[in-house]
Design a protein around this motif. Structure first.
Motif, PDB file in Angstrom:
ATOM      1  N   ALA A 188       0.839  -1.197   0.000  1.00 17.59           N
ATOM      2  CA  ALA A 188       0.000   0.000   0.000  1.00 17.59           C
ATOM      3  C   ALA A 188       0.875   1.248   0.000  1.00 17.59           C
ATOM      4  O   ALA A 188       1.915   1.286   0.664  1.00 17.59           O
ATOM      5  CB  ALA A 188      -0.916   0.013   1.225  1.00 17.59           C
ATOM      6  N   VAL A 189       0.440   2.235  -0.751  1.00 16.97           N
ATOM      7  CA  VAL A 189       1.077   3.554  -0.736  1.00 16.97           C
ATOM      8  C   VAL A 189      -0.018   4.586  -0.540  1.00 16.97           C
ATOM      9  O   VAL A 189      -1.027   4.570  -1.252  1.00 16.97           O
ATOM     10  CB  VAL A 189       1.837   3.844  -2.048  1.00 16.97           C
ATOM     11  CG1 VAL A 189       2.475   5.235  -1.983  1.00 16.97           C
ATOM     12  CG2 VAL A 189       2.894   2.779  -2.313  1.00 16.97           C
ATOM     13  N   GLU A 190       0.169   5.455   0.439  1.00 22.25           N
ATOM     14  CA  GLU A 190      -0.774   6.553   0.649  1.00 22.25           C
ATOM     15  C   GLU A 190      -0.122   7.858   0.195  1.00 22.25           C
ATOM     16  O   GLU A 190       1.036   8.134   0.519  1.00 22.25           O
ATOM     17  CB  GLU A 190      -1.184   6.649   2.118  1.00 22.25           C
ATOM     18  CG  GLU A 190      -2.115   5.529   2.544  1.00 22.25           C
ATOM     19  CD  GLU A 190      -2.983   5.912   3.733  1.00 22.25           C
ATOM     20  OE1 GLU A 190      -2.908   7.083   4.169  1.00 22.25           O
ATOM     21  OE2 GLU A 190      -3.741   5.046   4.206  1.00 22.25           O
TER      22      GLU A 190
ATOM     23  N   GLN B  78       5.661  -5.478  -7.858  1.00 24.33           N
ATOM     24  CA  GLN B  78       5.711  -4.031  -7.801  1.00 24.33           C
ATOM     25  C   GLN B  78       6.393  -3.579  -6.509  1.00 24.33           C
ATOM     26  O   GLN B  78       6.394  -4.305  -5.513  1.00 24.33           O
ATOM     27  CB  GLN B  78       4.305  -3.440  -7.852  1.00 24.33           C
ATOM     28  CG  GLN B  78       3.577  -3.653  -9.173  1.00 24.33           C
ATOM     29  CD  GLN B  78       2.171  -3.074  -9.121  1.00 24.33           C
ATOM     30  OE1 GLN B  78       1.362  -3.468  -8.281  1.00 24.33           O
ATOM     31  NE2 GLN B  78       1.866  -2.156 -10.025  1.00 24.33           N
ATOM     32  N   THR B  79       6.962  -2.378  -6.552  1.00 19.65           N
ATOM     33  CA  THR B  79       7.561  -1.794  -5.357  1.00 19.65           C
ATOM     34  C   THR B  79       7.012  -0.388  -5.158  1.00 19.65           C
ATOM     35  O   THR B  79       6.518   0.245  -6.109  1.00 19.65           O
ATOM     36  CB  THR B  79       9.091  -1.706  -5.451  1.00 19.65           C
ATOM     37  OG1 THR B  79       9.455  -0.747  -6.463  1.00 19.65           O
ATOM     38  CG2 THR B  79       9.706  -3.065  -5.792  1.00 19.65           C
ATOM     39  N   ARG B  80       7.123   0.100  -3.955  1.00 19.15           N
ATOM     40  CA  ARG B  80       6.667   1.448  -3.659  1.00 19.15           C
ATOM     41  C   ARG B  80       7.396   2.470  -4.527  1.00 19.15           C
ATOM     42  O   ARG B  80       6.758   3.343  -5.143  1.00 19.15           O
ATOM     43  CB  ARG B  80       6.907   1.758  -2.174  1.00 19.15           C
ATOM     44  CG  ARG B  80       6.796   3.238  -1.851  1.00 19.15           C
ATOM     45  CD  ARG B  80       7.136   3.561  -0.417  1.00 19.15           C
ATOM     46  NE  ARG B  80       7.536   4.969  -0.289  1.00 19.15           N
ATOM     47  CZ  ARG B  80       7.434   5.672   0.818  1.00 19.15           C
ATOM     48  NH1 ARG B  80       6.961   5.139   1.907  1.00 19.15           N
ATOM     49  NH2 ARG B  80       7.824   6.930   0.859  1.00 19.15           N
TER      50      ARG B  80
ATOM     51  N   GLY C 131       3.273   7.726   3.058  1.00 18.31           N
ATOM     52  CA  GLY C 131       3.664   6.430   3.607  1.00 18.31           C
ATOM     53  C   GLY C 131       3.461   5.333   2.589  1.00 18.31           C
ATOM     54  O   GLY C 131       2.806   5.530   1.560  1.00 18.31           O
ATOM     55  N   GLY C 132       4.021   4.160   2.882  1.00 20.79           N
ATOM     56  CA  GLY C 132       3.784   3.049   1.984  1.00 20.79           C
ATOM     57  C   GLY C 132       4.884   2.002   2.014  1.00 20.79           C
ATOM     58  O   GLY C 132       5.969   2.220   2.558  1.00 20.79           O
ATOM     59  N   TYR C 133       4.578   0.855   1.391  1.00 24.67           N
ATOM     60  CA  TYR C 133       5.487  -0.281   1.349  1.00 24.67           C
ATOM     61  C   TYR C 133       4.994  -1.235   0.267  1.00 24.67           C
ATOM     62  O   TYR C 133       3.865  -1.127  -0.221  1.00 24.67           O
ATOM     63  CB  TYR C 133       5.518  -1.003   2.709  1.00 24.67           C
ATOM     64  CG  TYR C 133       4.151  -1.183   3.324  1.00 24.67           C
ATOM     65  CD1 TYR C 133       3.306  -2.220   2.925  1.00 24.67           C
ATOM     66  CD2 TYR C 133       3.679  -0.286   4.272  1.00 24.67           C
ATOM     67  CE1 TYR C 133       2.039  -2.363   3.463  1.00 24.67           C
ATOM     68  CE2 TYR C 133       2.412  -0.421   4.823  1.00 24.67           C
ATOM     69  CZ  TYR C 133       1.596  -1.465   4.407  1.00 24.67           C
ATOM     70  OH  TYR C 133       0.339  -1.595   4.941  1.00 24.67           O
ATOM     71  N   GLY C 134       5.827  -2.179  -0.104  1.00 24.52           N
ATOM     72  CA  GLY C 134       5.482  -3.127  -1.144  1.00 24.52           C
ATOM     73  C   GLY C 134       4.699  -4.325  -0.621  1.00 24.52           C
ATOM     74  O   GLY C 134       4.431  -4.449   0.573  1.00 24.52           O
ATOM     75  N   PRO C 135       4.325  -5.248  -1.524  1.00 23.73           N
ATOM     76  CA  PRO C 135       3.586  -6.453  -1.138  1.00 23.73           C
ATOM     77  C   PRO C 135       4.507  -7.468  -0.472  1.00 23.73           C
ATOM     78  O   PRO C 135       5.737  -7.369  -0.552  1.00 23.73           O
ATOM     79  CB  PRO C 135       3.064  -6.981  -2.479  1.00 23.73           C
ATOM     80  CG  PRO C 135       4.094  -6.523  -3.464  1.00 23.73           C
ATOM     81  CD  PRO C 135       4.573  -5.185  -2.978  1.00 23.73           C
TER      82      PRO C 135
END
Length: 502
Positions: free
Chosen positions: A228-230, A373-375, A400-404
């Motif tokens: 998720a990336v916000e 995918q990556t942030r 904010g955010g991070y990959g799967p």
């Protein structure tokens, strides 16, 4: 076995629930009594924790929330628990070292989502116990299910072991953060702390306590979660001199650009005309297709529960995207990355009209990512897309955010989870990927490369919504309450001690 538990007037968990696990958990009846004897204390501890919300988005109870997490950890046996500072909100780290051959990692979040008391039927911080028809007694409060209830059940398992005069069968490493609800912008700093990193490297995997039972009593084993990336897209006087610095009269639109229209135009380029297919250049190029095994698991998921219940749980939606059938909708949910508008903010929204031209427009966006995918990749592609389409006046603010993350179903952590569910005779399905997100990639990705997942039984609902609830006493023999969830964590420790030796 047709029953998970029966409710006795003495409050004890009965043999119908506990018999299958005795072979793996020595003197288990002693632990059952300890869990039952402490149940009232455990529920009160959860209520007290709910009464102190840490809300990262509002920077509410930042220091207090971290200090309270330290206290809870220390009381449960993490005597060296301490605050770990970051560039944002702090985290908490602690260990229990009993000299065991196997070490378990546990991830906590102590922050919760914002709330509006006016939307709740029960005050969000009072953690009242209410009756849920057909289900049992539940605590209603912000953070009750996401994630303080399941986390308190795990802490209760440690208290039960201590009350029974024994040590855990595994060493335990605890890492906790206060920024999960804003997409964990600084959690990687906690994990990269040399002391924390060294401790995590010794673990057989990391899990987050979780509720994972449906109304029919079946459970789920999740092998991963989307990233998720916000972020926010902002247009206005702060991004270009073509817009006013403050709201002005709407008649000025004849000669002054409206930032709200500009933002709408930019947003429209992000998806195709169907309103949901991502149109950002290169968005799908690193998306890893589902494997044959993952498609097989999707097929199994589609036969669990009912489509009607799934639609009801999805806000009462009447049909899926593209008029998909149930199976196709599950595959889309698991395999497709998304670009979602959480909210649009601009101008006047009170009663009547105000005839203003707003000075600012903002879209709150979240991106859901799938392997590989990556942030950094998706943020770069989004910026490049806006620049290519001439939207140089649209500011991209990533908050904010991070990959799967993804874990092999044969990892010791997953094997232990399945073994315990099998012994409890709880039916379960394996979910290739949770559509929601948590920062498990800091564990599964380099340099750690650990298994990670969400583990637990019991029920709850309303995460991020009004009237969030967590089931503490179940009236349904197929579904676990808090005592049963606590005992499952005890059994998990003993099972991982067996599965995780390497």
């Amino acid at each position: 076995m047709t029953r998970l538990h029966r409710l006795l007037s003495a409050g004890l968990v009965v043999a119908a629930l506990t018999q299958p696990a005795v072979a793996q958990t020595p003197n288990r009846a002693e632990l059952e009594k300890a869990v039952a004897a402490r149940h009232g204390v455990t529920v009160k501890a959860l209520q007290d924790w709910i009464a102190l919300p840490t809300i990262a988005a509002e920077r509410r109870n930042v220091a207090e929330g971290a200090a309270y997490m330290v206290r809870l950890a220390q009381e449960a046996g993490f005597v060296n628990a301490k605050v770990v500072p970051t560039d944002g909100l702090p985290g908490v780290f602690g260990t229990i070292d009993v000299g065991a051959p196997v070490t378990m990692g546990v991830y906590f979040m102590y922050d919760v989502k914002q709330f509006d008391p006016a939307e709740w039927t029960s005050p969000p911080l009072e953690a009242r116990i209410v009756d849920r028809p057909g289900e049992g007694k539940a605590i209603v409060g912000r953070g009750s299910v996401n994630q303080k209830g399941p986390e308190m059940a795990f802490l209760a398992a440690l208290h039960a072991l201590k009350a029974a005069g024994r040590r855990p069968p595994v060493n335990i490493v605890l890492v906790a953060e206060g920024e999960e609800e804003i997409a964990s912008p600084n959690f990687h700093q906690i994990v990269q702390n040399p002391e924390v990193m060294a401790a995590l490297k010794r673990t057989a995997g990391v899990f987050i306590p979780f509720n994972a039972q449906d109304r029919d009593g079946s459970a789920g084993v999740n092998l991963g979660a989307k990233g998720a990336v916000e972020l926010q897209l902002i247009v206005g006087g702060e991004t270009s001199n073509r817009y006013p610095k403050s709201d002005t009269h709407s008649s000025s639109h004849a000669r002054i650009a409206n930032p709200a229209w500009r933002l709408v135009k930019a947003l429209d380029t992000l998806v195709a005309d169907d309103g949901y297919t991502a149109a950002v250049d290169g968005w799908m190029e690193n998306v890893k297709p589902l494997t044959a095994r993952q498609r097989e698991l999707v097929e199994q998921l589609s036969k669990r529960g009912s489509e009607a219940d799934a639609k009801k749980a999805s806000g009462g939606v009447g049909r899926w995207l593209g008029d998909d059938d149930y199976r196709s909708s599950i595959e889309r949910l698991i395999s497709r990355p998304t670009i979602n508008i959480q909210g649009l903010v601009s101008g006047y929204s009170g009663p009547g009209g105000k005839t203003v031209l707003p000075s600012r427009a903002e879209a709150k966006i979240d991106l859901r990512l799938v392997p590989d995918q990556t942030r950094d990749e998706v943020v770069a592609k989004l910026r490049a897309h806006l620049a290519k389409h001439g939207f140089d006046d649209v500011k991209v603010n990533v908050s904010g955010g991070y990959g799967p993350n993804q874990t092999d179903e044969n990892a010791p952590l997953i094997r232990a989870q399945k073994a315990v569910l099998d012994r409890w005779k709880i039916p379960y399905v394996i979910n290739p990927r949770l559509a929601g997100s948590w920062p498990g990639v800091v564990f599964t990705g380099p340099p750690l490369g650990l298994p990670a997942g969400q583990i637990g039984i019991g029920r709850g609902g309303g995460a991020h919504a009004p009237d969030e609830w967590f089931l503490i006493e179940s009236s349904d023999p197929k579904v676990a309450g808090m005592k049963e969830q606590t005992l499952l964590y005890v059994d998990l420790m003993y099972e991982l001690a067996k599965q995780g030796r390497r």
